[in-house]
Design an enzyme around this catalytic site. Sequence first.
Site, PDB file in Angstrom:
ATOM      1  N   GLU A 318       0.824  -1.198   0.000  1.00 36.48           N
ATOM      2  CA  GLU A 318       0.000   0.000   0.000  1.00 36.48           C
ATOM      3  C   GLU A 318       0.862   1.253   0.000  1.00 36.48           C
ATOM      4  O   GLU A 318       1.798   1.364   0.790  1.00 36.48           O
ATOM      5  CB  GLU A 318      -0.907   0.027   1.236  1.00 36.48           C
ATOM      6  N   CYS A 319       0.551   2.180  -0.887  1.00 31.74           N
ATOM      7  CA  CYS A 319       1.145   3.512  -0.924  1.00 31.74           C
ATOM      8  C   CYS A 319       2.675   3.430  -0.973  1.00 31.74           C
ATOM      9  O   CYS A 319       3.244   3.134  -2.016  1.00 31.74           O
ATOM     10  CB  CYS A 319       0.657   4.344   0.250  1.00 31.74           C
TER      11      CYS A 319
END
Length: 461
Positions: A318-319
């Site tokens: 994520e991210c």
Amino acid sequence: MRLLLAAPHSGAGKTTVSLALLLALRERGLRVQPFKVGPDYLDPTHLEKASGRRPYNLDGFFLDEKGLLALFRHGARGADLALIEGVMGLFDGKDPRGEVGSTAQVARLLRAPVALVVDARGMAGSIAPLAQGFRDFRPGVRVVGVFANRVGSERHAGILKEALEAVGLPLLGWLPEDPALALPERHLGLVLAGEAAPPLEALRRAFRVDLERVLALAATTPPLPEVPPFLPERRPPRARVAYAWDRAFAFYYPEALELLEALGAELVPFSPLEDEALPKAHALLLGGGYPELFAERLSANVALREAIRRFPGPVVAECGGYMYLARGLWVGEGFFPMVGLVPGEARMAERPVLGYREVEALRDSPVARKGDRLKGHEFHYARLPSSPSPAWRRVGGEEVEGFTDGRVLASFVHLYLPAFRGAAERFLSVAEGAVRGWDPGPGEKGPPPLGGGKEGGAGGP
């Protein structure tokens, strides 16, 4: 007992006052549980330093009323008082009226008294109509007092106190205007407490507070409704999940990690900065963070990058984790090779992308089947080109985002797994399948045994 700290706007000093109040309450001998409204990974690190307890995120967009109440009860176990730090301004949220995803929504659901934190620099009598307006704006949101930040002097504090008394609100405490009390910041918000310690001793000395009045107001809370437990009954370990945890990657919701553990995950931390090999695991979790600040070191750790690239099990990034899995990361004019599991090169931009997200799965991935809808949040400055195999379509729009090939899921969206437990269950089921389908390599007699891994657990080492 519970009390919520809110403000008219961002930057008023909610975190600073929260830290000072946590210290004062702990000096009184109270066990204080901090909470943070909204999808914030940074402020909670400072709240944890001051309280000695792990904070939880309370968000009315992610969770319905029963879910939010259950999480609050879960986090507040064993505490004498719950202190909730708001987000942005009191009535700022996902919608213009602040009905969803706002501090006001959480205050109403928790039936918590609200203390307004006001930046009083350059303000005297005007603090009264400001506080009065917030107190009277919405029934069900009970503003009971004010903390003043950046106060010029004792005399200034006296003026503010007298002005507030005229509209029936007490000045509960104040902090002086002093650069030594400021919390360090960077482009995503506050610097993590592990990188730069909050000025706790300076706050302790500077804070002026009527603690008896604070405690009396915090005790004016009615009982909350009974709700089912936030976490399911704990299952035996069934899959080991290695998760990135160091200065470059540390953005996880603690309640999400605890959910994975309750569902049977054995969580094992590792460091993409320091470790040259992965711990034995059946799945990888790469959370958000600041890979752009450590790009050279991450790139130089070739052995770990290769280990991740060859890892055969499910991978969720994520991210910051998405950026790390890309072919490379541009920081200014410098290019740093990364893992290369997903197409494209990440570049930093000047303006952030941020906001709540509800996304629909465009294809099967380790956490979703095609058509599943999940909730999350984005806040990043990096950009990656559109993927030929996007993971998500934004609900209510045509934007697509992320990458998945069925085994690897990489996206800028920080998913909130407790809002869709099926995603956590699917992740562990896919990982459990990796256990059953283990292909022994040289010297390996079977899958890595559960229960004997490196010490860790939810929230990091």
